[in-house]
Write an enzyme that holds these catalytic residues in place. Structure first.
Site, PDB file in Angstrom:
ATOM      1  CG  HIS A 181      -1.546  -1.401   1.471  1.00 36.47           C
ATOM      2  ND1 HIS A 181      -3.009  -1.659   0.681  1.00 36.47           N
ATOM      3  CD2 HIS A 181      -1.363  -2.327   2.045  1.00 36.47           C
ATOM      4  CE1 HIS A 181      -3.244  -2.995   1.323  1.00 36.47           C
ATOM      5  NE2 HIS A 181      -2.287  -3.270   2.130  1.00 36.47           N
ATOM      6  CB  SER A 302      12.254  22.116 -16.189  1.00 36.13           C
ATOM      7  OG  SER A 302      11.400  23.087 -16.579  1.00 36.13           O
ATOM      8  CE  LYS A 308      11.301  19.131 -11.445  1.00 33.80           C
ATOM      9  NZ  LYS A 308      10.076  19.096 -12.201  1.00 33.80           N
ATOM     10  CD  GLU A 315       8.408  11.484 -15.934  1.00 33.89           C
ATOM     11  OE1 GLU A 315       7.555  12.420 -16.652  1.00 33.89           O
ATOM     12  OE2 GLU A 315       9.291  12.031 -15.376  1.00 33.89           O
TER      13      GLU A 315
END
Ligand code: ARG
Length: 490
Positions: A181, A302, A308, A315
């Site tokens: 979880h 970024s 970043k 992804e």
């Protein structure tokens, strides 16, 4: 002499020499039955050569074997066979050099190649389609294509499995929190976590191998749907093409796409495995977890925020898994309402197939590169794994060994956890007197002994436990398994 539905004579080679109509492949392949060519709108929807040209090498391979069989069955002459094989070899070279120019008005790859062959060698080219339909032809091409491409996917999968095992070996006994979880549950080894993916991907490989044996059944000879009355020798074709048996039902052979669905399903499962791995990498590299870092060349920055470092590769793996699921659903949907046997809807089977193969061959090497180069932040992992509350199950197990029923032990330790949390201290820092108040059967001094190393080392009672000694054995077995696979390949 037998006569085909569009009125072309298909008798033996001597008879056909006389009977062959003037209008053959070179002046329009399928015009006999229809007074007009297709409406522009139909023609545009019919075109598949823009994508099925990818089957060209397999179509040629299939045609070569088919032509040899026709010769051995005395359906074409030696000269005709020689002409066909010479022509097909020229086409094969053109295809491999990307010099073959495809014509959309000829619909698909099969018609393009047949027309080009006939243009090249004349009448003999128009005999190639004897005892064959595009229906059994395309089913055969797809099987040959997939058998070949399974190997490429499997090689990429092998590299990832090897990278996972090597990385697990390198991680040694490095611990981390294990989660259920997404809540800290019990400590595990980083190696154990990586090896979980090895097991998943190894099952994916087994599924691919199972599929390969089912793909080795040859559809050719099934004709349009009912086989052929011509005296063919399909075993000859099958052995030339590496098929191990002949389709036991001609309707099934031209109508079914379940093996493609099976491949798309195995692939979607594999991509979902990669997606979960990618998700773990993304979490680990977040500032919140701070367990690992990817090298600069496997991240992006970024366009706006200069600080970043984003795990775009992971992804993209997670995102591309979506299209493999989509491809499976596409094909299932295309096939689900089709009456027996071949229907043109089946032409829609190719793009999902090709896209899934391309997607796997993109994301497998990407995942491999990330696993090979991920750096674990050992101190952070050790600190997180040493979360003292993750010893709660072991404390309950200790009470069980003292004769306390597990449900009662669970309740007693649960209360102790609430107490420790209210005092904002770790379980192992509780006074013995408090521990004994809640868990009277506990051995004095026990909570102090619930060290991370002990918790891990004890988990050696199943072959799948996370104890360092057990995980090392699994790593060794996996390396042996991979070594065996590698030797079998060479
Ligand atoms: N391009 C077609 C396909 O992929 C080949 C088979 C065509 N058969 C037919 N009966 N029109 O399905």
């Amino acid at each position: 002499m037998s006569v085909s539905s569009n009125g072309h004579n298909l008798g033996n080679s001597k008879k056909t020499k006389k009977a062959m109509p003037k209008q053959t492949a070179s002046s329009g392949l399928l015009k006999g039955r229809l007074a007009q060519g297709p409406h522009k709108a139909l023609q545009m929807a019919s075109v598949s050569v823009t994508f099925d040209k990818r089957l060209a090498p397999y179509d040629i391979q299939g045609s070569l074997a088919h032509a040899r069989m026709l010769f051995e069955a005395s359906l074409i002459s030696r000269q005709e066979f020689d002409d066909i094989s010479r022509g097909l070899k020229i086409l094969d070279e053109k295809v491999s050099k990307e010099e073959f120019s495809y014509d959309s008005s000829l619909e698909d790859v099969h018609m393009n190649l047949e027309k080009a062959l006939t243009d090249l060698i004349g009448q003999a080219g128009a005999k190639l389609h004897t005892a064959r339909s595009r229906n059994d032809q395309v089913a055969t091409d797809e099987r040959l294509f997939l058998i070949d491409n399974l190997r490429i996917v499997e090689n990429n999968l092998f590299d990832l499995r090897l990278a996972l095992v090597n990385r697990a070996k390198k991680a040694g006994p490095l611990p981390m929190p294990g989660y259920t979880h997404l809540q800290r549950a019990q400590p595990v080894l980083v190696a154990h976590h990586l090896m979980a993916y090895y097991q998943m991907l190894t099952r994916d490989r087994e599924r691919l191998l199972g599929l390969e044996s089912r793909l080795k059944v040859m559809p050719l000879g099934s004709g349009a749907l009912a086989g052929t009355g011509l005296p063919i020798k399909p075993r000859v074709t099958a052995s030339l093409l590496g098929f191990t048996s002949l389709a036991p039902n001609s309707l099934d052979a031209v109508a079914s796409r379940d093996l493609l669905m099976e491949f798309l399903s195995i692939s979607a499962i594999m991509a979902v495995h990669l997606s979960r791995l990618a998700e773990d990498l993304i979490l680990w590299c977040s500032q919140e977890f701070n367990f690992a870092a990817l090298p600069d060349n496997l991240t992006t920055t970024s366009s706006m925020m200069p600080h970043k470092k984003n795990p775009d590769g992971a992804e993209l793996i997670r995102g591309k898994a979506g299209r493999t699921i989509g491809n499976l659903v596409t094909l299932l949907t295309v096939v689900k309402g089709l009456p027996m046997s071949y229907n043109r809807d089946l032409q829609e089977d190719k793009e999902p197939l090709f896209d899934t193969i391309d997607t796997l061959n993109l994301i497998l090497p990407l995942a491999t590169a990330m696993i090979e180069s991920i750096e674990f932040k050992e101190e952070n992992l050790k600190k997180a794994a040493d979360d003292p509350f993750m010893a709660a199950t072991d404390l309950a197990d200790h009470l069980v060994q003292k004769g306390v029923p597990f449900r009662l032990a669970h309740e007693q330790v649960g209360r102790l956890v609430v107490l420790a949390l209210s005092k904002n201290i770790a379980l192992r820092d509780l006074e013995d007197s408090l521990v004994l108040k809640y868990c009277p059967e506990a051995e004095p001094g026990l909570v102090k002994k619930l060290s991370l190393d002990n918790l891990l080392a004890k988990r050696d009672t199943t072959p799948g436990g996370t104890a360092p000694a057990v995980v090392s054995l699994r790593i060794k077995e996996a390396l042996d398994e991979l070594d065996g696979e590698k030797r079998a390949k060479s």
